[in-house]
Write a protein that holds these residues in place. Structure first.
Motif, PDB file in Angstrom:
ATOM      1  N   GLU A 174     -29.621  58.968  25.026  1.00 38.65           N
ATOM      2  CA  GLU A 174     -30.422  59.458  26.520  1.00 38.65           C
ATOM      3  C   GLU A 174     -31.525  59.909  25.183  1.00 38.65           C
ATOM      4  OE1 GLU A 174     -27.773  62.042  28.544  1.00 38.65           O
ATOM      5  OE2 GLU A 174     -27.732  60.906  30.365  1.00 38.65           O
ATOM      6  N   VAL A 175     -31.317  60.853  24.184  1.00 40.42           N
ATOM      7  CA  VAL A 175     -32.128  61.089  23.031  1.00 40.42           C
ATOM      8  C   VAL A 175     -32.493  60.379  22.492  1.00 40.42           C
ATOM      9  CG1 VAL A 175     -32.294  62.520  20.847  1.00 40.42           C
ATOM     10  CG2 VAL A 175     -29.946  62.266  22.020  1.00 40.42           C
ATOM     11  N   ILE A 176     -31.973  59.035  22.218  1.00 38.19           N
ATOM     12  CA  ILE A 176     -33.458  57.810  21.948  1.00 38.19           C
ATOM     13  C   ILE A 176     -34.810  58.297  22.982  1.00 38.19           C
ATOM     14  CG2 ILE A 176     -33.542  55.342  21.374  1.00 38.19           C
ATOM     15  CD1 ILE A 176     -31.799  57.451  19.285  1.00 38.19           C
ATOM     16  N   ALA A 177     -34.057  57.358  23.684  1.00 38.77           N
ATOM     17  CA  ALA A 177     -34.658  57.157  25.000  1.00 38.77           C
ATOM     18  C   ALA A 177     -35.698  58.155  25.597  1.00 38.77           C
ATOM     19  CB  ALA A 177     -33.890  57.000  27.098  1.00 38.77           C
ATOM     20  N   ARG A 178     -35.228  60.283  25.511  1.00 39.37           N
ATOM     21  CA  ARG A 178     -36.177  60.922  25.045  1.00 39.37           C
ATOM     22  C   ARG A 178     -36.722  60.489  24.241  1.00 39.37           C
ATOM     23  NH1 ARG A 178     -34.460  66.679  24.484  1.00 39.37           N
ATOM     24  NH2 ARG A 178     -36.589  67.955  24.242  1.00 39.37           N
ATOM     25  N   ILE A 179     -36.906  59.717  23.013  1.00 35.29           N
ATOM     26  CA  ILE A 179     -37.827  60.456  21.926  1.00 35.29           C
ATOM     27  C   ILE A 179     -39.024  59.268  22.663  1.00 35.29           C
ATOM     28  CG2 ILE A 179     -38.009  60.532  19.549  1.00 35.29           C
ATOM     29  CD1 ILE A 179     -35.262  61.810  19.202  1.00 35.29           C
ATOM     30  N   ILE A 180     -38.071  58.227  22.497  1.00 30.42           N
ATOM     31  CA  ILE A 180     -39.439  57.079  22.661  1.00 30.42           C
ATOM     32  C   ILE A 180     -40.307  57.122  24.072  1.00 30.42           C
ATOM     33  CG2 ILE A 180     -38.853  54.245  23.322  1.00 30.42           C
ATOM     34  CD1 ILE A 180     -36.602  54.191  22.002  1.00 30.42           C
ATOM     35  N   ASN A 181     -39.631  56.999  24.494  1.00 30.68           N
ATOM     36  CA  ASN A 181     -40.662  58.226  25.810  1.00 30.68           C
ATOM     37  C   ASN A 181     -41.784  59.159  25.614  1.00 30.68           C
ATOM     38  OD1 ASN A 181     -41.352  57.347  28.376  1.00 30.68           O
ATOM     39  ND2 ASN A 181     -41.097  59.190  29.346  1.00 30.68           N
ATOM     40  N   TYR A 182     -41.564  60.261  24.356  1.00 30.27           N
ATOM     41  CA  TYR A 182     -42.234  61.350  24.033  1.00 30.27           C
ATOM     42  C   TYR A 182     -43.469  60.726  23.551  1.00 30.27           C
ATOM     43  CZ  TYR A 182     -43.481  65.770  22.345  1.00 30.27           C
ATOM     44  OH  TYR A 182     -44.251  66.656  22.027  1.00 30.27           O
ATOM     45  N   VAL A 183     -42.818  59.998  22.564  1.00 27.12           N
ATOM     46  CA  VAL A 183     -43.858  59.587  21.024  1.00 27.12           C
ATOM     47  C   VAL A 183     -44.702  58.339  21.522  1.00 27.12           C
ATOM     48  CG1 VAL A 183     -42.738  60.280  19.522  1.00 27.12           C
ATOM     49  CG2 VAL A 183     -42.571  57.606  20.003  1.00 27.12           C
ATOM     50  N   THR A 184     -44.754  57.364  22.570  1.00 28.53           N
ATOM     51  CA  THR A 184     -45.118  56.094  23.151  1.00 28.53           C
ATOM     52  C   THR A 184     -46.214  56.845  24.838  1.00 28.53           C
ATOM     53  OG1 THR A 184     -43.270  55.737  25.012  1.00 28.53           O
ATOM     54  CG2 THR A 184     -43.700  54.433  22.642  1.00 28.53           C
ATOM     55  N   ASN A 185     -46.060  58.651  25.138  1.00 31.88           N
ATOM     56  CA  ASN A 185     -46.626  58.534  25.744  1.00 31.88           C
ATOM     57  C   ASN A 185     -46.024  58.189  27.193  1.00 31.88           C
ATOM     58  OD1 ASN A 185     -48.240  61.306  25.384  1.00 31.88           O
ATOM     59  ND2 ASN A 185     -50.053  60.394  24.371  1.00 31.88           N
ATOM     60  N   GLY A 186     -45.352  57.633  26.993  1.00 31.23           N
ATOM     61  CA  GLY A 186     -44.847  57.011  28.164  1.00 31.23           C
ATOM     62  C   GLY A 186     -45.394  55.887  28.860  1.00 31.23           C
ATOM     63  N   ASP A 187     -46.279  55.010  27.689  1.00 29.65           N
ATOM     64  CA  ASP A 187     -46.771  54.036  27.918  1.00 29.65           C
ATOM     65  C   ASP A 187     -45.061  53.257  28.600  1.00 29.65           C
ATOM     66  OD1 ASP A 187     -47.491  51.395  27.664  1.00 29.65           O
ATOM     67  OD2 ASP A 187     -48.035  51.711  25.271  1.00 29.65           O
ATOM     68  N   ILE A 188     -45.477  52.373  29.953  1.00 29.41           N
ATOM     69  CA  ILE A 188     -44.820  51.590  30.610  1.00 29.41           C
ATOM     70  C   ILE A 188     -44.405  49.925  29.779  1.00 29.41           C
ATOM     71  CG2 ILE A 188     -44.405  53.191  32.137  1.00 29.41           C
ATOM     72  CD1 ILE A 188     -46.269  51.374  33.879  1.00 29.41           C
ATOM     73  N   ASP A 189     -45.670  49.699  29.249  1.00 32.44           N
ATOM     74  CA  ASP A 189     -45.392  48.832  28.757  1.00 32.44           C
ATOM     75  C   ASP A 189     -45.340  48.477  27.293  1.00 32.44           C
ATOM     76  OD1 ASP A 189     -47.103  47.143  30.650  1.00 32.44           O
ATOM     77  OD2 ASP A 189     -48.681  48.320  30.908  1.00 32.44           O
ATOM     78  N   ALA A 190     -44.518  49.092  26.116  1.00 31.85           N
ATOM     79  CA  ALA A 190     -44.924  49.866  24.929  1.00 31.85           C
ATOM     80  C   ALA A 190     -43.715  48.495  24.407  1.00 31.85           C
ATOM     81  CB  ALA A 190     -44.535  51.026  24.167  1.00 31.85           C
ATOM     82  N   VAL A 191     -43.908  47.950  23.444  1.00 33.50           N
ATOM     83  CA  VAL A 191     -42.722  47.182  22.521  1.00 33.50           C
ATOM     84  C   VAL A 191     -42.024  48.160  21.728  1.00 33.50           C
ATOM     85  CG1 VAL A 191     -42.109  45.052  21.465  1.00 33.50           C
ATOM     86  CG2 VAL A 191     -44.224  44.677  23.078  1.00 33.50           C
ATOM     87  N   ILE A 192     -40.808  47.942  21.905  1.00 35.45           N
ATOM     88  CA  ILE A 192     -40.349  49.082  20.884  1.00 35.45           C
ATOM     89  C   ILE A 192     -39.075  48.256  20.004  1.00 35.45           C
ATOM     90  CG2 ILE A 192     -38.577  50.531  20.401  1.00 35.45           C
ATOM     91  CD1 ILE A 192     -40.817  51.619  22.826  1.00 35.45           C
ATOM     92  N   LEU A 193     -39.424  48.534  18.789  1.00 32.56           N
ATOM     93  CA  LEU A 193     -37.987  47.798  18.013  1.00 32.56           C
ATOM     94  C   LEU A 193     -37.163  48.572  17.087  1.00 32.56           C
ATOM     95  CD1 LEU A 193     -37.761  45.228  15.771  1.00 32.56           C
ATOM     96  CD2 LEU A 193     -39.738  45.505  14.241  1.00 32.56           C
ATOM     97  N   ASP A 194     -35.571  47.604  16.724  1.00 25.56           N
ATOM     98  CA  ASP A 194     -34.606  48.307  16.237  1.00 25.56           C
ATOM     99  C   ASP A 194     -34.533  47.626  15.036  1.00 25.56           C
ATOM    100  OD1 ASP A 194     -32.959  49.307  14.724  1.00 25.56           O
ATOM    101  OD2 ASP A 194     -32.295  50.267  17.095  1.00 25.56           O
ATOM    102  N   SER A 195     -34.287  47.736  13.983  1.00 25.03           N
ATOM    103  CA  SER A 195     -34.135  46.207  13.448  1.00 25.03           C
ATOM    104  C   SER A 195     -32.319  46.525  12.391  1.00 25.03           C
ATOM    105  CB  SER A 195     -35.074  46.198  12.161  1.00 25.03           C
ATOM    106  OG  SER A 195     -35.439  47.091  11.249  1.00 25.03           O
ATOM    107  N   PHE A 196     -32.454  47.711  13.176  1.00 27.88           N
ATOM    108  CA  PHE A 196     -30.339  48.157  12.551  1.00 27.88           C
ATOM    109  C   PHE A 196     -29.945  48.354  13.784  1.00 27.88           C
ATOM    110  CE2 PHE A 196     -32.921  48.901   8.605  1.00 27.88           C
ATOM    111  CZ  PHE A 196     -31.952  48.708   7.692  1.00 27.88           C
ATOM    112  N   ALA A 197     -30.500  47.423  14.629  1.00 27.59           N
ATOM    113  CA  ALA A 197     -29.669  47.296  16.405  1.00 27.59           C
ATOM    114  C   ALA A 197     -27.869  48.576  16.371  1.00 27.59           C
ATOM    115  CB  ALA A 197     -29.358  46.239  16.670  1.00 27.59           C
ATOM    116  N   GLY A 198     -27.499  47.516  15.387  1.00 30.22           N
ATOM    117  CA  GLY A 198     -25.727  48.700  15.281  1.00 30.22           C
ATOM    118  C   GLY A 198     -25.324  47.907  16.765  1.00 30.22           C
ATOM    119  N   SER A 199     -24.745  49.637  17.366  1.00 29.64           N
ATOM    120  CA  SER A 199     -24.002  49.544  18.990  1.00 29.64           C
ATOM    121  C   SER A 199     -25.301  49.238  20.147  1.00 29.64           C
ATOM    122  CB  SER A 199     -23.453  50.626  19.583  1.00 29.64           C
ATOM    123  OG  SER A 199     -24.295  51.632  19.736  1.00 29.64           O
TER     124      SER A 199
END
Length: 568
Positions: free
Chosen positions: A358-383
């Motif tokens: 929920e925290v990660i979703a909140r921050i991603i949505n915030y810094v992408t300004n709610g861009d519904i087509d954004a591509v998000i990358l995590d290269s230390f994906a963990g869990s």
């Protein structure tokens, strides 16, 4: 290499959500052909180098000193652990920068162990002027601490180009509690009454009155007016702090100057004021009173990008009534809550310190300004938290965001991908309703194959087989599923994509490659072209000019220099 049985999709594709198992340095390099300059947001949670994580420095390097580091566990007794950590991070951060869009953002979780070293490294690679913030994530008190309870960690936030964000007047905002319910009510009213704003307002006031006293939307009761931009409330039009500009603003009906507020107008120039009037953001009353400003629940950029100076006291007074807000730099979410939620998904499968989706979703949505087509990358994906976060955002707003997760550890399938599978399909025994039903979505799972080094091809060392190179060029050029059975080496046919019939003229012999060129006779012998497609031809060189290529509808890509870049 695609692994169909580990994927959750009808057709494996590089244009799907991706989970990649393998060394993230090689994985990032493999992504460059398709994703360079296309990633909107990067979130990574690298090893914090506390000496307890048991990570190994395994990069392929030539330095004799670094050769001694390879494969050895980095622990607290290792006097070079900070050097190894920086050597591990540096090439990865450089590749991540290449993958970011010019308006992209990178977020990195870290703690006190490497915080200041990471900050210095980021200033060097992303440049100091692109630093945005260092967030603090408070995760709870540690009652067994001897001195202070250090329950927080940090998140560094950098832009690829902060200058571009300023140039494009980028403003980040998030909804306040209750704003979503209010907006959904407005959408229903706008469908019901179309452009009759008076009827919309009347029913909206009734809705506010009937809300339970503790409902979060109750605090937004001043948004009882509606226009074509949605719900709005009145706002002071005067200059914060006083001593603002004074000029004539003519009332549109009486043509007389309106009364100037005691603190002066809230816009620096008559031109700025006129822009607000033209946008219907100013409401005129009797000319003996100053007009008022509209403040919309979802503000227009022109409402936020003001000429007036920021006044902290005034802003705080209004904050209770504002439908959108700036995210604070301190975030609170107890780690125990996150761990319990993770157990709902994964049962007995354990993972140390999973991040909160929920925290990660909140921050991603915030810094992408709610861009519904954004591509998000995590290269230390963990869990797999980032994948979960992206799927959750898509579920909430019917978005088309995509995630790319890279995980080098053996649990890439059993933890990273399995978590994503479960949140997509649903967890029947989960207490959380959304988790029980499932978020929907898909992903393609890939294993990193042996790297095809272009320099080796140039020098004739370790040349790939025909099928290995065919797979590489097809995926890299088209991003679509490669069908090995379709390959016909005698006809130089590699496969067919949505837009191309792909051909490869190649032999794993350096002497033959030196003399291999794509000629007119070869072009004439290519199979008939299907309607709506072009031919994509890979070869060491060509003896055809662009006119002939156009005649035969051929896009040519030269080996080894242009594996992924078409030559026109």
């Amino acid at each position: 290499m695609p692994i169909k049985e580990k994927s959750l999709t009808d057709k494996v594709s590089l244009h799907d959500n991706l989970i990649i198992h393998g060394d993230n340095l090689k994985g990032l390099k493999a992504l460059l052909p398709l994703y360079a300059g296309r990633i909107k947001c990067i979130y990574i949670d690298p090893p914090y180098n506390t000496g307890k994580e048991k990570w190994r420095y395994n990069d392929n390097v030539n330095s004799p000193m670094m050769q001694e580091w390879l494969g050895k566990i980095v622990d607290r007794e290792d006097l070079t652990r900070h050097d190894k950590w920086l050597c591990m991070m540096t090439p990865r951060l450089k590749l991540l920068k290449d993958l970011l869009r010019e308006d992209g953002i990178i977020l990195i979780s870290i703690d006190d162990t490497e915080d200041y070293r990471l900050r210095a490294l980021m200033d060097d690679i992303f440049f100091e002027e692109n630093f945005i913030a260092q967030l603090v994530w408070e995760k709870g008190r540690k009652n067994d601490a001897k001195l202070f309870s250090v329950g927080h960690e940090y998140m560094l936030v950098y832009a690829k180009s902060l200058a571009l964000l300023r140039e494009t007047r980028t403003l980040w905002r998030e909804s306040k509690p209750g704003a979503k319910d209010l907006w959904e009510r407005y959408l229903l009213l706008s469908q019901k009454y179309k452009d009759d704003y008076s009827l919309q307002e009347s029913e909206l006031r009734t809705w506010f009155q009937e809300l339970p006293r503790k409902h979060p939307s109750k605090a937004l009761g001043r948004y009882r007016h509606i226009d074509k931009w949605g719900p709005w409330r009145d706002r002071d039009i005067s200059w914060p702090g006083g001593d603002g500009p004074r000029y004539d603003v003519l009332h549109p009906d009486t043509k007389q100057p309106c009364k100037v507020p005691d603190r002066g107008w809230g816009f620096a120039t008559p031109e700025a004021m006129q822009r607000q009037i033209d946008l219907d953001l100013i409401v005129f009353r009797d000319d003996t009173e100053p007009p008022i400003r509209k403040a919309h629940l979802r503000p227009l950029p022109e409402e936020l990008d003001e000429d007036a100076p920021f006044d902290e006291e005034s802003e705080n007074e209004q904050d209770v009534e504002v439908g959108m807000q700036v995210m604070p730099s301190c975030l609170y979410k107890q780690s125990q809550v996150t761990v319990k939620y993770f157990r709902q998904i994964m049962g007995d499968r354990s993972f140390q310190n999973p991040k909160d989706h929920e925290v990660i979703a909140r921050i991603i949505n915030y810094v992408t300004n709610g861009d519904i087509d954004a591509v998000i990358l995590d290269s230390f994906a963990g869990s797999g938290t980032t994948g979960h976060a992206v799927l959750s955002l898509n579920k909430a707003d019917s978005g088309n965001r995509r995630f790319i997760l890279i995980e080098c550890e053996d649990y890439a399938d059993s933890i990273t991908a399995e978590r994503v599978r479960r949140v997509i399909k649903g967890v029947p025994k989960a207490r959380d309703k959304e988790l029980k039903v499932g978020l929907g979505g898909s992903f393609s799972f890939f294993e990193l194959g042996q790297p095809i080094e272009l320099q080796n091809m140039l020098e004739g060392d370790v040349l790939p087989t025909y099928k290995e190179l065919a797979r590489y060029v097809f995926y890299t050029a088209t991003g679509e599923e490669f069908n090995e059975k379709a390959v016909n080496e005698k006809k130089h046919f590699v496969g067919e994509s949505r837009n191309y019939q792909v051909f490869l003229f190649y032999e794993p012999d350096i002497e033959k490659l030196k003399n291999l060129a794509f000629t007119l006779d070869m072009a004439k012998k290519l199979p008939a072209l299907k309607e709506g497609k072009r031919r994509l031809v890979f070869a060491p060189t060509k003896y055809l000019d662009q006119d002939f290529l156009d005649q035969y509808q051929i896009d040519f890509a030269q080996l080894p220099y242009e594996i992924y870049e078409l030559s026109r």
